[in-house]
Design a protein around this motif. Structure first.
Motif, PDB file in Angstrom:
ATOM      1  N   SER A  37       0.812  -1.227   0.000  1.00 16.70           N
ATOM      2  CA  SER A  37       0.000   0.000   0.000  1.00 16.70           C
ATOM      3  C   SER A  37       0.843   1.274   0.000  1.00 16.70           C
ATOM      4  CB  SER A  37      -0.958   0.001   1.198  1.00 16.70           C
ATOM      5  OG  SER A  37      -0.219  -0.030   2.404  1.00 16.70           O
ATOM      6  N   ASP A  38       2.053   1.221   0.557  1.00 17.50           N
ATOM      7  CA  ASP A  38       2.939   2.382   0.555  1.00 17.50           C
ATOM      8  C   ASP A  38       3.950   2.317  -0.595  1.00 17.50           C
ATOM      9  OD1 ASP A  38       4.528   0.297   1.386  1.00 17.50           O
ATOM     10  OD2 ASP A  38       5.253   1.291   3.200  1.00 17.50           O
ATOM     11  N   TYR A  39       3.674   1.452  -1.584  1.00 13.87           N
ATOM     12  CA  TYR A  39       4.508   1.225  -2.764  1.00 13.87           C
ATOM     13  C   TYR A  39       5.837   0.552  -2.428  1.00 13.87           C
ATOM     14  CZ  TYR A  39       1.101   3.600  -5.617  1.00 13.87           C
ATOM     15  OH  TYR A  39      -0.062   3.938  -6.261  1.00 13.87           O
ATOM     16  N   GLY A  40       5.953  -0.018  -1.235  1.00 21.38           N
ATOM     17  CA  GLY A  40       7.095  -0.868  -0.929  1.00 21.38           C
ATOM     18  C   GLY A  40       6.956  -2.169  -1.709  1.00 21.38           C
ATOM     19  N   LEU A  41       8.050  -2.887  -1.866  1.00 20.26           N
ATOM     20  CA  LEU A  41       8.071  -4.137  -2.624  1.00 20.26           C
ATOM     21  C   LEU A  41       8.477  -5.278  -1.705  1.00 20.26           C
ATOM     22  CD1 LEU A  41       8.190  -5.800  -5.313  1.00 20.26           C
ATOM     23  CD2 LEU A  41      10.581  -5.034  -5.505  1.00 20.26           C
ATOM     24  N   ILE A  42       7.700  -6.355  -1.740  1.00 20.33           N
ATOM     25  CA  ILE A  42       8.061  -7.591  -1.032  1.00 20.33           C
ATOM     26  C   ILE A  42       8.127  -8.686  -2.084  1.00 20.33           C
ATOM     27  CG2 ILE A  42       7.314  -9.325   0.629  1.00 20.33           C
ATOM     28  CD1 ILE A  42       6.081  -7.147   2.293  1.00 20.33           C
ATOM     29  N   THR A  43       9.271  -9.404  -2.130  1.00 20.09           N
ATOM     30  CA  THR A  43       9.413 -10.485  -3.103  1.00 20.09           C
ATOM     31  C   THR A  43       9.399 -11.839  -2.397  1.00 20.09           C
ATOM     32  OG1 THR A  43      11.829 -10.612  -3.062  1.00 20.09           O
ATOM     33  CG2 THR A  43      10.844  -8.974  -4.546  1.00 20.09           C
ATOM     34  N   ASN A  44       9.224 -12.883  -3.191  1.00 17.92           N
ATOM     35  CA  ASN A  44       9.180 -14.236  -2.621  1.00 17.92           C
ATOM     36  C   ASN A  44      10.509 -14.635  -1.989  1.00 17.92           C
ATOM     37  OD1 ASN A  44       6.579 -14.366  -3.552  1.00 17.92           O
ATOM     38  ND2 ASN A  44       6.995 -15.826  -5.179  1.00 17.92           N
ATOM     39  N   THR A  45      11.632 -14.235  -2.597  1.00 15.64           N
ATOM     40  CA  THR A  45      12.920 -14.663  -2.056  1.00 15.64           C
ATOM     41  C   THR A  45      13.516 -13.668  -1.072  1.00 15.64           C
ATOM     42  OG1 THR A  45      14.165 -13.678  -3.887  1.00 15.64           O
ATOM     43  CG2 THR A  45      13.497 -15.989  -4.120  1.00 15.64           C
ATOM     44  N   PHE A  46      12.928 -12.471  -0.954  1.00 11.97           N
ATOM     45  CA  PHE A  46      13.389 -11.474   0.018  1.00 11.97           C
ATOM     46  C   PHE A  46      12.151 -10.872   0.663  1.00 11.97           C
ATOM     47  CE2 PHE A  46      15.142  -7.327   1.356  1.00 11.97           C
ATOM     48  CZ  PHE A  46      16.248  -7.768   2.057  1.00 11.97           C
ATOM     49  N   PRO A  47      11.597 -11.538   1.695  1.00 14.11           N
ATOM     50  CA  PRO A  47      10.315 -11.135   2.267  1.00 14.11           C
ATOM     51  C   PRO A  47      10.369  -9.923   3.203  1.00 14.11           C
ATOM     52  CG  PRO A  47      11.120 -13.081   3.376  1.00 14.11           C
ATOM     53  CD  PRO A  47      12.098 -12.779   2.272  1.00 14.11           C
ATOM     54  N   VAL A  48      11.434  -9.146   3.126  1.00 11.31           N
ATOM     55  CA  VAL A  48      11.532  -7.901   3.893  1.00 11.31           C
ATOM     56  C   VAL A  48      11.157  -6.766   2.950  1.00 11.31           C
ATOM     57  CG1 VAL A  48      13.091  -6.365   5.142  1.00 11.31           C
ATOM     58  CG2 VAL A  48      13.355  -8.846   5.350  1.00 11.31           C
ATOM     59  N   LYS A  49      10.285  -5.856   3.407  1.00  6.98           N
ATOM     60  CA  LYS A  49       9.807  -4.791   2.528  1.00  6.98           C
ATOM     61  C   LYS A  49      10.954  -3.896   2.070  1.00  6.98           C
ATOM     62  CE  LYS A  49       5.976  -2.770   3.528  1.00  6.98           C
ATOM     63  NZ  LYS A  49       4.945  -1.892   4.086  1.00  6.98           N
ATOM     64  N   ILE A  50      11.029  -3.700   0.743  1.00  8.58           N
ATOM     65  CA  ILE A  50      11.988  -2.777   0.142  1.00  8.58           C
ATOM     66  C   ILE A  50      11.221  -1.485  -0.104  1.00  8.58           C
ATOM     67  CG2 ILE A  50      13.526  -2.362  -1.802  1.00  8.58           C
ATOM     68  CD1 ILE A  50      13.474  -5.469  -2.224  1.00  8.58           C
ATOM     69  N   PRO A  51      11.613  -0.374   0.524  1.00  3.34           N
ATOM     70  CA  PRO A  51      10.867   0.877   0.378  1.00  3.34           C
ATOM     71  C   PRO A  51      10.876   1.407  -1.049  1.00  3.34           C
ATOM     72  CG  PRO A  51      12.450   1.008   2.184  1.00  3.34           C
ATOM     73  CD  PRO A  51      12.748  -0.251   1.436  1.00  3.34           C
ATOM     74  N   LYS A  52       9.812   2.126  -1.398  1.00  2.65           N
ATOM     75  CA  LYS A  52       9.752   2.798  -2.697  1.00  2.65           C
ATOM     76  C   LYS A  52      10.999   3.672  -2.818  1.00  2.65           C
ATOM     77  CE  LYS A  52       7.011   5.994  -5.423  1.00  2.65           C
ATOM     78  NZ  LYS A  52       5.827   6.833  -5.474  1.00  2.65           N
ATOM     79  N   GLY A  53      11.637   3.640  -3.958  1.00  2.00           N
ATOM     80  CA  GLY A  53      12.861   4.399  -4.168  1.00  2.00           C
ATOM     81  C   GLY A  53      14.114   3.567  -3.950  1.00  2.00           C
ATOM     82  N   ASP A  54      13.975   2.421  -3.265  1.00  2.00           N
ATOM     83  CA  ASP A  54      15.127   1.544  -3.055  1.00  2.00           C
ATOM     84  C   ASP A  54      15.126   0.372  -4.020  1.00  2.00           C
ATOM     85  OD1 ASP A  54      15.986   3.208  -1.083  1.00  2.00           O
ATOM     86  OD2 ASP A  54      15.567   1.844   0.572  1.00  2.00           O
ATOM     87  N   TYR A  55      14.159   0.327  -4.920  1.00  2.00           N
ATOM     88  CA  TYR A  55      14.165  -0.654  -6.002  1.00  2.00           C
ATOM     89  C   TYR A  55      13.946   0.107  -7.306  1.00  2.00           C
ATOM     90  CZ  TYR A  55       9.034  -0.425  -5.596  1.00  2.00           C
ATOM     91  OH  TYR A  55       7.726   0.007  -5.534  1.00  2.00           O
TER      92      TYR A  55
END
Length: 114
Positions: A37-55
């Motif tokens: 919802s905050d445009y963070g990214l969670i992937t299957n192999t890295f389940p820690v939220k990556i903040p928008k702007g860091d991907y």
């Protein structure tokens, strides 16, 4: 080695070295993820939220407009009927399932998966 007298620091250094070596030896990995919802990214192999702007996001999933022009058709009182259109390509939205490529340690959103 400078940390020989410090078992904890030595163990940490060995662990970090092993992890970095295994990551640099690994091939490009494709992964699935989800835009939060905050445009963070969670992937299957890295389940820690990556903040928008860091991907990174590929250009065609950023909400660009594609321009098309040319062609003609009859039915116009004046001119040859030539025209152009702007075609909006939807950008990322919360809840989107996405295809992610891992380039070294950076996540790159390639496309939205429907």
């Amino acid at each position: 080695m400078a940390f020989d007298g410090h078992a904890g620091a030595n163990k940490l250094a060995r662990t970090l070295h092993k992890r970095m070596k295994s990551m640099s030896d690994s091939p490009l990995v494709l992964d699935f993820g989800r835009i939060e919802s905050d445009y963070g990214l969670i992937t299957n192999t890295f389940p820690v939220k990556i903040p928008k702007g860091d991907y990174t996001v590929c250009r065609h999933v950023t909400g660009i407009l594609l321009e098309t022009s040319g062609g003609s058709h009859g039915g116009h009182e004046h001119g040859d009927g030539s025209h152009s259109h702007s075609i909006p390509v939807p950008g990322l939205s919360p809840g989107n399932h996405v295809l992610v490529a891992w380039v070294q340690n950076e996540a790159v959103v390639i496309d939205v998966i429907n």
